[in-house]
Design a protein around this motif. Structure first.
Motif, PDB file in Angstrom:
ATOM      1  N   VAL A 212      56.775 -49.249 -73.654  1.00  0.00           N
ATOM      2  CA  VAL A 212      55.910 -48.833 -72.551  1.00  0.00           C
ATOM      3  C   VAL A 212      56.377 -49.507 -71.268  1.00  0.00           C
ATOM      4  O   VAL A 212      56.517 -50.736 -71.204  1.00  0.00           O
ATOM      5  CB  VAL A 212      54.440 -49.213 -72.842  1.00  0.00           C
ATOM      6  CG1 VAL A 212      53.551 -48.847 -71.655  1.00  0.00           C
ATOM      7  CG2 VAL A 212      53.956 -48.515 -74.102  1.00  0.00           C
ATOM      8  N   ASN A 216      53.407 -47.503 -66.593  1.00  0.00           N
ATOM      9  CA  ASN A 216      52.746 -46.502 -67.434  1.00  0.00           C
ATOM     10  C   ASN A 216      51.228 -46.619 -67.263  1.00  0.00           C
ATOM     11  O   ASN A 216      50.633 -47.650 -67.594  1.00  0.00           O
ATOM     12  CB  ASN A 216      53.126 -46.712 -68.901  1.00  0.00           C
ATOM     13  CG  ASN A 216      52.666 -45.577 -69.794  1.00  0.00           C
ATOM     14  OD1 ASN A 216      51.536 -45.123 -69.716  1.00  0.00           O
ATOM     15  ND2 ASN A 216      53.566 -45.117 -70.657  1.00  0.00           N
ATOM     16  N   LYS A 219      48.972 -47.428 -70.463  1.00  0.00           N
ATOM     17  CA  LYS A 219      49.392 -48.535 -71.330  1.00  0.00           C
ATOM     18  C   LYS A 219      48.217 -49.253 -72.015  1.00  0.00           C
ATOM     19  O   LYS A 219      48.360 -49.734 -73.138  1.00  0.00           O
ATOM     20  CB  LYS A 219      50.262 -49.532 -70.565  1.00  0.00           C
ATOM     21  CG  LYS A 219      49.611 -50.201 -69.372  1.00  0.00           C
ATOM     22  CD  LYS A 219      50.657 -51.061 -68.656  1.00  0.00           C
ATOM     23  CE  LYS A 219      50.066 -51.774 -67.460  1.00  0.00           C
ATOM     24  NZ  LYS A 219      51.098 -52.571 -66.741  1.00  0.00           N
ATOM     25  N   TYR A 234      53.916 -52.564 -80.187  1.00  0.00           N
ATOM     26  CA  TYR A 234      53.860 -52.291 -78.748  1.00  0.00           C
ATOM     27  C   TYR A 234      54.774 -53.243 -77.986  1.00  0.00           C
ATOM     28  O   TYR A 234      54.748 -54.453 -78.196  1.00  0.00           O
ATOM     29  CB  TYR A 234      52.417 -52.471 -78.292  1.00  0.00           C
ATOM     30  CG  TYR A 234      52.157 -52.329 -76.805  1.00  0.00           C
ATOM     31  CD1 TYR A 234      51.714 -51.121 -76.280  1.00  0.00           C
ATOM     32  CD2 TYR A 234      52.302 -53.407 -75.945  1.00  0.00           C
ATOM     33  CE1 TYR A 234      51.434 -50.983 -74.924  1.00  0.00           C
ATOM     34  CE2 TYR A 234      52.028 -53.287 -74.587  1.00  0.00           C
ATOM     35  CZ  TYR A 234      51.591 -52.070 -74.076  1.00  0.00           C
ATOM     36  OH  TYR A 234      51.314 -51.943 -72.749  1.00  0.00           O
ATOM     37  N   GLU A 236      55.980 -53.955 -73.931  1.00  0.00           N
ATOM     38  CA  GLU A 236      55.836 -53.588 -72.522  1.00  0.00           C
ATOM     39  C   GLU A 236      56.960 -54.203 -71.694  1.00  0.00           C
ATOM     40  O   GLU A 236      57.158 -55.419 -71.692  1.00  0.00           O
ATOM     41  CB  GLU A 236      54.483 -54.041 -71.967  1.00  0.00           C
ATOM     42  CG  GLU A 236      54.279 -53.599 -70.516  1.00  0.00           C
ATOM     43  CD  GLU A 236      52.905 -53.974 -69.973  1.00  0.00           C
ATOM     44  OE1 GLU A 236      52.761 -53.991 -68.737  1.00  0.00           O
ATOM     45  OE2 GLU A 236      51.990 -54.258 -70.777  1.00  0.00           O
TER      46      GLU A 236
END
Length: 349
Positions: A212, A216, A219, A234, A236
């Motif tokens: 992500v 985003n 998110k 996940y 980021e």
């Protein structure tokens, strides 16, 4: 060896990044910038506004904010001329779809100019034109008098160094799947795909690695969903992209530079377009049996999630099909494009 003549010159890289402009533009420019520095030359980043400067502030390059409109580059020309003179910019490298022929031709009066020509829309003679699309041909540049100014084809893809260090070994069984939709994902593609995966019980033994971008807007929802599932991880704004890709046997990705990275690491991929500039690329990959293409998902927002996951099931259950793509990817990219482009730029200083 860097000549004494080139030491007082700087390479200026003009790029913007925000909620509309995907982060891939900045990342490819940063890859080239790193190689230019390795060759002993100085780099300065030029951006329209604070939003772009904030993104680039995580890196070590000087940043000049032009206080301009990123959609109307011609309006910054007066300020830009002064910057080029003051910073002694000997080569000006542009990555913006809003750089018009007039803009580029004007800057060329002041210094050497290079341009990343993804869309084949510019028709101005420059010192360097880079188009690393799989499908690009010399015929598209019939207007260019000096063919030596052209750097065409995927061998020039400006990938980060991590994508030139080996590739993913073949595995019959799919245990890890990589998912990315770029830095912004205005359509919420990742979230929709994860919800579709959640409904398919057959995927419980597969780990999904979800990338992500920091811009985003979905998110928080993505993070909440992945936190509820032990087989969803996940990430980021990670700096471990190659490392994550290498452990995967399949990928789902929007068009753009990420597809070239996946090619370099030989990760069979289901790709799709979420922007006009991605359409020709994904179609070309499909025609060459390098990747599976879902086409333009903006035209199928209600159905692409199920369509994509059906393709995942097909490739998971039929490794011989997936292996065909794995083999074809080997012919596409070698990961040294950024170095090649940097070497050409330095020659102009």
């Amino acid at each position: 060896m860097v000549s004494e003549m080139s030491r007082d010159k700087t390479v200026g890289i003009r790029v913007d990044v925000n909620e509309t402009i995907a982060t891939g533009h900045a990342m490819r420019c940063l890859s080239i910038a790193k190689q230019i520095e390795k060759l002993g030359e100085k780099v300065v980043m030029l951006v329209a506004d604070e939003a772009s400067a904030q993104f680039l502030s995580n890196y070590t390059y000087p940043i000049i904010i032009l206080h301009s409109n990123w959609q109307k580059l011609e309006e910054e020309l007066v300020v830009l001329q002064k910057v080029i003179e003051e910073e002694k910019i000997g080569f000006f490298f542009v990555d913006s779809y809003f750089a018009t022929d007039f803009y580029l031709a004007t800057v060329k009066q002041w210094t050497k100019v290079g341009y990343i020509d993804d869309l084949l829309e510019r028709k101005v003679e420059l010192d360097l034109i880079l188009n690393y699309a799989h499908y690009v041909s010399l015929e598209a540049y019939s207007y260019v008098q000096d063919k030596n100014s052209l750097m065409l084809g995927s061998k020039y893809a400006p990938l980060r160094e991590e994508f030139s260090d080996g590739y993913s070994k073949w595995q019959d069984k799919v245990e890890h799947i990589f998912i990315t939709t770029g830095g912004t994902d205005q359509l919420g593609v990742s979230l929709a795909l994860l919800k579709e995966i959640e409904r398919r019980k057959a995927f419980s033994s597969i780990t999904f690695h979800v990338i992500v971008g920091k811009l985003n807007q979905y998110k928080k929802e993505i993070k909440a969903l992945t936190d509820c599932h032990s087989n969803m991880i996940y990430y980021e704004n990670t700096d471990k992209m190659a490392q994550i890709m290498k452990q995967c046997q399949l990928a789902i990705s929007a068009g753009g530079t990420t597809l070239l990275e996946l090619c370099a690491l030989r990760v069979p991929t289901i790709c799709f377009a979420i922007a006009d500039n991605q359409l020709m690329g994904i179609q070309s990959y499909a025609n060459s049996e390098i990747m599976v293409s879902l086409g333009d998902i903006r035209e199928q927002l209600d159905t692409y999630g199920a369509k994509c996951i059906n393709q995942v099931e097909e490739l998971v259950n039929h490794p011989e099909k997936r292996k065909r793509y794995w083999k074809n990817m080997a012919q596409e990219v070698d990961g040294t494009g950024a170095r090649k482009v940097a070497e050409r730029i330095v020659m102009f200083l």
